[in-house]
Design an enzyme around this catalytic site. Structure first.
Site, PDB file in Angstrom:
ATOM      1  N   ASP A 381       0.821  -1.206   0.000  1.00 34.27           N
ATOM      2  CA  ASP A 381       0.000   0.000   0.000  1.00 34.27           C
ATOM      3  C   ASP A 381       0.861   1.264   0.000  1.00 34.27           C
ATOM      4  O   ASP A 381       0.458   2.297  -0.543  1.00 34.27           O
ATOM      5  CB  ASP A 381      -0.981   0.011   1.176  1.00 34.27           C
ATOM      6  CG  ASP A 381      -0.334  -0.228   2.524  1.00 34.27           C
ATOM      7  OD1 ASP A 381       0.896  -0.359   2.601  1.00 34.27           O
ATOM      8  OD2 ASP A 381      -1.073  -0.298   3.530  1.00 34.27           O
ATOM      9  N   HIS A 385       0.618   4.020  -2.764  1.00 32.90           N
ATOM     10  CA  HIS A 385       0.436   5.415  -2.351  1.00 32.90           C
ATOM     11  C   HIS A 385       1.389   6.324  -3.127  1.00 32.90           C
ATOM     12  O   HIS A 385       0.967   7.321  -3.730  1.00 32.90           O
ATOM     13  CB  HIS A 385       0.683   5.532  -0.846  1.00 32.90           C
ATOM     14  CG  HIS A 385       0.618   6.924  -0.310  1.00 32.90           C
ATOM     15  ND1 HIS A 385      -0.447   7.386   0.438  1.00 32.90           N
ATOM     16  CD2 HIS A 385       1.474   7.975  -0.402  1.00 32.90           C
ATOM     17  CE1 HIS A 385      -0.240   8.645   0.769  1.00 32.90           C
ATOM     18  NE2 HIS A 385       0.930   9.023   0.279  1.00 32.90           N
ATOM     19  N   HIS A 389       0.739   9.132  -6.377  1.00 33.68           N
ATOM     20  CA  HIS A 389       1.171  10.528  -6.488  1.00 33.68           C
ATOM     21  C   HIS A 389       1.702  10.805  -7.891  1.00 33.68           C
ATOM     22  O   HIS A 389       1.497  11.888  -8.450  1.00 33.68           O
ATOM     23  CB  HIS A 389       2.260  10.839  -5.468  1.00 33.68           C
ATOM     24  CG  HIS A 389       1.762  11.122  -4.084  1.00 33.68           C
ATOM     25  ND1 HIS A 389       0.729  12.000  -3.831  1.00 33.68           N
ATOM     26  CD2 HIS A 389       2.164  10.666  -2.875  1.00 33.68           C
ATOM     27  CE1 HIS A 389       0.512  12.064  -2.531  1.00 33.68           C
ATOM     28  NE2 HIS A 389       1.363  11.265  -1.926  1.00 33.68           N
ATOM     29  N   GLU A 428       0.151  -0.923   7.513  1.00 31.58           N
ATOM     30  CA  GLU A 428       0.194  -1.939   8.572  1.00 31.58           C
ATOM     31  C   GLU A 428       1.397  -2.874   8.436  1.00 31.58           C
ATOM     32  O   GLU A 428       1.849  -3.471   9.424  1.00 31.58           O
ATOM     33  CB  GLU A 428      -1.107  -2.759   8.591  1.00 31.58           C
ATOM     34  CG  GLU A 428      -1.346  -3.649   7.388  1.00 31.58           C
ATOM     35  CD  GLU A 428      -2.158  -2.997   6.302  1.00 31.58           C
ATOM     36  OE1 GLU A 428      -2.901  -3.709   5.603  1.00 31.58           O
ATOM     37  OE2 GLU A 428      -2.048  -1.763   6.142  1.00 31.58           O
TER      38      GLU A 428
END
Length: 564
Positions: A381, A385, A389, A428
């Protein structure tokens, strides 16, 4: 808990809190130590609202001749759109045709032939050539104003001032770029040089600095740290940070001149029409003068990528390909720019570096300090992420401050959760054991934003709860020197809206709607209400008016207080 651990814990509470400083924007984690620069430059900590106004209109009138001249159409409907003289102030920026056969003409507002920074209008045609929607932003104040656009200071002087303003190193990793633009800022209209400076170090930067072209003063600044043919493709196996076995697409090359025989590289040239997926080693340095960005291509004498030092690179390489395939398979997008640009990752950046960032060109990952975080490349993730961008850079171009910056961060978080389907948590897999034992099991939660605290310095600007907001009633009115006005904090409101929608229609359909909004409707200055319109219209485009998907999209936004 020792002091060394407490500090990054506070930083993480900003959920990648970018700042008005030479820290890393577009990062997974950053600090908020911008006060010194703000005071030094005399930059106000908060902004007056500029005079851009949002434009959103549907089916203003059927174009019987199917005239696809978007500028003419806007000029003919300027009164309904409340736009002054758009015919002479708009220029075509780009034209795109999507998979539904719709044509989207993105128009840039200009003044005296120069672009007005961040101010765009998009005209959307159906497959028959009839305008369905017009949206974006327009600045009537600039359209009416008389602005002298003859530069008094030189480009060299502007570059000198910009470097000084952000304390840039003497040697930059990329040549600085500059453009003349009209810049609406803080209630005034400036004629400026827009200078981009990109550099590494302990506080890496991808700075846009606006220098008054008349006086040489700094108007504004913000940090957006938002093939050789003789390589032979092959497969390899490696071990990731958390011990997973990874199948990798790599390459090999035999260079007789080197005397090393056949060498193996984390260089994926397996995908047609893609410039490659490459992973580099920065050797735990900050200073790019000794190890220029992107670093050294990860290389071994054997095709076994199982050493401890290899693990961060294995995950970065593997995760980059996973994210690439998500965008290609689910959205038909070929790499971050849509045109097959090379996907570059650099690992082992700095020492004990609790951060990852997109610098406008590539992804870079720190190894963490082992107490708060482990190697950040371990998170699928996190990779999604940062790479999102990159997608945003090449589509909506959302400005990295205030609500547009919060949207920028939110879309990266949302696609992070869509690519990594396991949960609605972000980060996480990169939390160290000590951090987990303290209760910090992720960087943030989309399903329950209030699960984690924000940076303690942000608390006075919210409702007093000191946790991430999930409703507009909990919005943090942060000054610019804290988290660029709340880009990593207020993004959790959009995150939660996406979660509420996704729980109703599933992650696949959520991704279709949010991807269309990002790539088709949003513009650089879009705010939360603009995003509402873009998301609802995207749901209508794909699934139809009054569909369950439309209702779920609207419901998610309503429940977090983003209303008409």
């Amino acid at each position: 808990m020792n002091k060394k651990f407490v500090i990054p814990m506070l930083l993480s509470a900003t959920l990648i809190g970018g700042s008005f400083t030479a820290g890393s924007a577009y990062a997974i984690q950053a600090d908020d130590s911008g006060n010194q620069i703000v005071k030094q430059l005399g930059v106000q900590k908060s902004l007056k609202y500029d005079k851009n106004h949002s434009v959103f209109a549907k089916k203003l009138g059927v174009n019987k001749k199917k005239d696809t001249n978007a500028i003419n159409y806007v000029e003919q409907n300027k009164q309904k759109l409340n736009m002054k003289d758009p015919g002479k102030n708009l220029k075509i920026k780009r034209i795109e045709i999507d998979k539904f056969g719709m044509t989207h003409v993105r128009l840039q507002q200009s003044k005296n032939g120069l672009p007005v920074e961040g101010v765009e209008v998009i005209v959307h045609y159906d497959k028959d050539g009839t305008v369905q929607t017009v949206n974006g932003q327009y600045n009537n104040d600039i359209a009416d104003a008389s602005i002298d656009t003859n530069a008094t200071i030189s480009v060299d002087k502007a570059l000198e001032q910009a470097k000084k303003a952000v304390s840039a190193p003497e040697v930059l990793d990329y040549d600085p770029t500059h453009d003349l633009v009209v810049y609406p800022f803080n209630g005034k209209n400036y004629f400026t040089y827009k200078v981009n400076l990109n550099f590494l170090g302990e506080q890496p930067g991808n700075w846009d600095v606006f220098i008054d072209a008349k006086t040489g003063e700094v108007v504004d600044m913000y940090n957006e740290l938002m093939h050789a043919n003789d390589y032979q493709p092959m497969k390899g196996m490696g071990t990731g940070v958390l011990g997973q076995k990874r199948e990798l697409h790599i390459s090999k090359k035999n260079d007789p001149k080197s005397g090393n025989g056949t060498m193996f590289y984390l260089k994926d040239i397996n995908h047609e029409h893609l410039g490659g997926i490459t992973t580099y080693d920065f050797k735990n340095e900050f200073d790019s003068r000794t190890n220029p960005l992107p670093g050294v291509l990860f290389t071994k004498k054997n095709n076994s990528w199982n050493d401890d030092y290899d693990r961060a690179a294995v995950d970065a390489h593997y995760n980059s390909e996973k994210v690439y395939h998500y965008y290609l398979d689910q959205h038909g997008r070929n790499s971050l720019d849509g045109n097959g640009m090379e996907i570059k990752s650099t690992v082992h950046y700095g020492s004990n570096y609790n951060n990852a960032f997109w610098d406008g060109r590539q992804m870079t990952y720190g190894d963490g300090d082992g107490q708060f975080m482990i190697s950040l490349s371990a998170g699928l993730d996190v990779a999604a992420h940062e790479m999102t961008h990159g997608v945003t850079t090449h589509t909506a171009g959302l400005k990295y401050r205030n609500q547009s910056g919060a949207l920028n961060e939110a879309f990266s978080d949302i696609f992070g959760a869509l690519v990594n389907e396991d949960s609605w948590e972000i980060g996480e897999d990169i939390m160290a054991q000590e951090s987990k034992e303290s209760g910090r099991t992720a960087l943030r939660s989309m399903s329950n934003p209030s699960k984690f605290p924000v940076n303690a310095s942000y608390k006075p600007y919210g409702n007093g709860s000191g946790v991430y907001p999930k409703h507009m009633d909990e919005y943090y009115n942060l000054p610019l020197n804290l988290d660029n006005g709340g880009v990593h904090v207020n993004s959790s409101i959009i995150n939660h809206a996406a979660y509420l929608t996704g729980e109703q229609i599933g992650k696949y359909k959520l991704g279709q709607i949010y991807y269309r909004a990002l790539t088709v409707y949003l513009t650089p200055d879009s705010n939360f209400r603009d995003a509402r319109q873009a998301l609802i219209q995207s749901a209508i485009d794909i699934y139809g008016e009054n569909s369950d998907e439309y209702k779920a999209t609207k419901d998610g936004l309503d429940k977090v207080g983003i209303t008409e």
